[in-house]
Design a protein around this motif. Structure first.
Motif, PDB file in Angstrom:
ATOM      1  N   GLU A 498       0.728  -1.462   0.105  1.00 37.01           N
ATOM      2  CA  GLU A 498       0.148  -0.334  -0.013  1.00 37.01           C
ATOM      3  C   GLU A 498       0.945   1.028   0.683  1.00 37.01           C
ATOM      4  O   GLU A 498       0.679   1.812  -0.762  1.00 37.01           O
ATOM      5  CB  GLU A 498      -0.857  -0.018   1.060  1.00 37.01           C
ATOM      6  N   GLU A 501       2.593   1.725  -3.430  1.00 41.19           N
ATOM      7  CA  GLU A 501       1.267   2.297  -4.507  1.00 41.19           C
ATOM      8  C   GLU A 501       1.075   3.689  -4.206  1.00 41.19           C
ATOM      9  O   GLU A 501       0.952   4.073  -5.110  1.00 41.19           O
ATOM     10  CB  GLU A 501      -0.298   1.473  -4.249  1.00 41.19           C
ATOM     11  N   ALA A 502       0.900   4.344  -2.678  1.00 37.70           N
ATOM     12  CA  ALA A 502       1.371   6.039  -2.348  1.00 37.70           C
ATOM     13  C   ALA A 502       1.549   6.367  -2.552  1.00 37.70           C
ATOM     14  O   ALA A 502       1.819   7.498  -3.186  1.00 37.70           O
ATOM     15  CB  ALA A 502       0.580   5.859  -0.904  1.00 37.70           C
ATOM     16  N   PRO A 531       0.163  12.395  -0.514  1.00 39.97           N
ATOM     17  CA  PRO A 531      -0.372  10.236  -0.750  1.00 39.97           C
ATOM     18  C   PRO A 531      -0.120   9.588   0.418  1.00 39.97           C
ATOM     19  O   PRO A 531      -0.173   8.824   1.108  1.00 39.97           O
ATOM     20  CB  PRO A 531      -0.965   9.990  -2.003  1.00 39.97           C
ATOM     21  N   PHE A 532       1.239   9.567   0.348  1.00 41.88           N
ATOM     22  CA  PHE A 532       2.030   8.494   1.027  1.00 41.88           C
ATOM     23  C   PHE A 532       2.226   8.704   2.198  1.00 41.88           C
ATOM     24  O   PHE A 532       2.129   8.033   2.914  1.00 41.88           O
ATOM     25  CB  PHE A 532       4.133   8.664   0.335  1.00 41.88           C
ATOM     26  N   GLN A 534       0.029  10.784   4.405  1.00 42.81           N
ATOM     27  CA  GLN A 534      -0.983  10.857   4.106  1.00 42.81           C
ATOM     28  C   GLN A 534      -1.276   9.101   4.253  1.00 42.81           C
ATOM     29  O   GLN A 534      -2.123   7.997   5.470  1.00 42.81           O
ATOM     30  CB  GLN A 534      -1.983  10.630   3.672  1.00 42.81           C
ATOM     31  N   LYS A 535      -0.829   7.952   3.708  1.00 42.88           N
ATOM     32  CA  LYS A 535      -1.027   6.735   4.039  1.00 42.88           C
ATOM     33  C   LYS A 535      -0.639   6.243   4.805  1.00 42.88           C
ATOM     34  O   LYS A 535      -0.883   5.270   6.035  1.00 42.88           O
ATOM     35  CB  LYS A 535      -0.496   6.135   2.728  1.00 42.88           C
TER      36      LYS A 535
END
Length: 638
Positions: A498, A501-502, A531-532, A534-535
């Motif tokens: 995940e 992918e981020a 997004p990275f 945030q993930k």
């Protein structure tokens, strides 16, 4: 002979079959028509006197012409039959002369066209006859070629038969010659043996007796051989038997393995069938519930209606709503509504001096709304965090916040800014900086959570920088994966996937693809992370929830029941054996709201007296930075 009218002439005129009158011939120019009419008129004019033959016989007893619509007879009305009839016939002839001329012209044109068509047909017939003659000649030529080829084939077959007979005779002669040669060779060998003084020099009687004994031995040996074949014809050699026995044993083992696998698969199939049946029942139940919900529940909102209401129009609403679910869209809509109301307010009413009111909001009266922009609020909160991290003497976070505002804007405006900042961060839940600051300010989250998360992000950036030997800001996907696994050894493969992918990894990426890792840690002007990052935060919150869920499952009690300090400590040590004593004491102090100095020692009788509702204890642990330190030991196999 009576005079023929124009319709009679048209009927008497023969018209060739298949020929139509072209109406274009009736539209010739007037000069040509007039000329033809004059010629015809000269040939058709009759003298005026001898017109008595044009009169029809009078029917009836009166001898008069029975004319329809004739004038009445009487003394005042005289009727002259000869003169009137002649004048009438002349007028009728004059009226019919142009039509007669046209009919003659059309007849001539049709005859000409018929002659032209006949000439064309004759020409085509001549061409077809010529083509027919050419084809007949070609057919005759082909027939002649066929006959010549047939004769040549017959000749070749005859030659082949002759050659075959010749070869047969040669073959027979060759065989005869070979037989003669062999006969001569045998005779030669016999003569040479007869002349040698060796074996053939012995007694013929002795040789005959030896031959007889040899034949008897051959017969006896042949009988023994037949007996052995009859007795041992079905017997295989030992080597083949051992090889087949080994193969049989191997196949038997495979058969036993397959039978065991079959039994296991059969049991699994039965279990799966039971699960399938239960799943079908659940599906039917869920479908019934879905139909009931669809019948009774309210329809989903049409979020596209908001694009005409939100400031900025459809483009801004599309940017705000991209990738968000209904719950997040509600937050966005509330933020837009709240921000609009905040801009309209000039003053905030003071909340008073009650104990439930936070210290930095205790004021009675109207407070001015400073109306800062969202960017200004984010920058102010970032500055507050920097000063908080650099502070040596730690005070409570609400007191620090108010002191920071007093130092920044002065005592007179500190309260106005406190209300303004508070109202803004209370509305904008989707902004990371504002939502985290609000949670820490209201005591819903410990500030150590924010600090630890920032330290984790900084440590990850440092590890990536160390892996970047060229200091170009680029890493391969393989290096990126290695850094993530080394920095977060407790994360599962799914979580690492995940994060990749981020960070920009996708299915078509290879290990050699380069990644600009510095861009993963950038923030926009409103403090929103990539997004990275945030993930990373989402996984941290999920890991915390899972950690507390495992703790509750290990305790084995309901949320409304009480839990003692030793039991909670034992549950933590069971799910996370790598915890050190200091960390466990910190968790216990938070769960039971006791200072660490007042907590009883492990094994003390006073521990059993320290109790708390499990739900309250878990909510308190949710506030602080609680996470797994090491892997959980595998449970022993039953």
């Amino acid at each position: 002979m009576p005079e023929l009218s124009f319709p009679s002439l048209c009927r008497l005129q023969p018209r060739p079959s298949g020929v139509t009158i072209d109406e274009s011939f009736l539209t010739e120019d007037k000069s040509t028509q007039n000329r033809k009419l004059l010629q015809k008129r000269r040939t058709l004019e009759l003298p005026a006197a001898p017109l008595s033959h044009c009169q029809a016989p009078v029917l009836g007893g009166t001898g008069k012409l029975p004319t329809q619509g004739a004038p009445p007879t009487g003394p005042g009305h005289r009727f002259h039959p000869g003169t009137k009839a002649a004048a009438h016939q002349r007028e009728k002839i004059r009226a019919l002369e142009p039509l007669k001329a046209k009919l003659v012209t059309v007849n001539e044109d049709c005859n000409e066209r018929i002659l032209a068509m006949r000439a064309e047909e004759k020409y085509e017939i001549s061409l077809l006859k010529k083509e027919k003659m050419n084809l007949l000649k070609l057919i005759d030529k082909k027939n002649e070629e066929k006959i010549s080829l047939q004769s040549e084939v017959t000749k070749l077959r005859k030659n082949l038969a002759e050659e075959y007979l010749h070869y047969l005779s040669e073959r027979d002669a060759r065989k005869i010659l070979i037989a003669d040669l062999n006969e001569l060779r045998y005779q030669r060998e016999d003569m040479s043996l007869a002349q040698s003084p060796g074996i053939w020099g012995e007694d013929p009687v002795k040789l005959t007796l030896a031959l007889t004994m040899t034949r008897q031995d051959l017969t006896r040996t042949q009988m023994e051989l037949n007996t052995m074949k009859a007795n041992f014809g079905d017997v295989v050699p030992r080597r083949d038997f051992e090889m087949q026995e080994k193969t049989n044993k191997h196949l038997q083992e495979q058969l036993d393995t397959l039978r065991a696998s079959y039994e296991e698969v059969r049991k699994e199939h039965e279990i799966l069938m039971q699960l399938h049946m239960s799943t079908l029942k659940e599906r039917d139940q869920f479908f019934s519930e879905l139909q009931e919900i669809q019948r009774t529940s309210t329809p989903r909102p049409d979020w596209t209606k908001c694009k005409d209401v939100v400031a900025g129009g459809p483009d801004r609403w599309q940017m705000l709503a991209e990738g968000k679910n209904s719950d997040q869209l509600v937050d966005v809509l509330l933020e837009e509504i709240g921000s609009g109301l905040l801009r309209e307010k000039d003053f905030f009413p003071g909340l008073g001096y009650g104990e439930a009111i936070p210290a930095f909001l205790r004021f009675d009266g109207l407070v001015e709304n400073k109306k800062p922009s969202k960017k200004d609020v984010v920058n102010l909160l970032k500055d507050a965090w920097k000063e908080r991290l650099a502070e040596e003497q730690k005070e409570t976070f609400p007191d620090f916040f108010f002191n920071f505002l007093e130092h920044r804007f002065g005592p007179s405006d500190a309260m106005a800014w406190a209300y303004t900042i508070f109202e803004n961060i209370k509305i904008f839940h989707s902004n990371e900086v504002m939502s985290q600051f609000y949670a820490v300010l209201m005591g819903k989250r410990s500030e150590n959570v924010y600090v630890t998360q920032k330290e984790t992000v900084a440590q990850l950036l440092k590890e990536m920088t160390n892996a970047d030997s060229q200091n170009e800001g680029l890493l391969t996907m393989e290096q990126f994966n290695t850094v993530l696994k080394s920095t977060f050894p407790l994360k599962t493969e799914e979580q690492i996937q995940e994060l990749m992918e981020a960070g920009g990894w996708h299915l078509s990426s290879s290990n050699a693809d380069l990644l600009n890792y510095r861009s993963l840690f950038m923030e926009d002007e409103e403090g929103q992370s990539e997004p990275f990052v945030q993930k990373l935060w989402e996984q941290y919150m999920d890991e915390k929830d899972e950690y507390l869920r495992q703790l509750k499952q290990e305790l084995g009690i309901e949320l409304h029941e009480e839990v003692t300090l030793p039991k909670l400590r034992g549950g933590l040590m069971t799910i996370d054996p790598s915890l050190d004593k200091q960390t466990v004491n910190t968790y216990m102090s938070q769960a039971f709201q006791l200072p660490e100095s007042e907590m009883p020692e492990e094994g003390d009788e006073k521990e059993e007296a320290v109790v708390e509702i499990l739900q309250t204890a878990l909510e308190r642990l949710q506030v602080i930075d609680i996470r797994r330190v090491g892997p959980r030991e595998p449970e022993p196999a039953s």
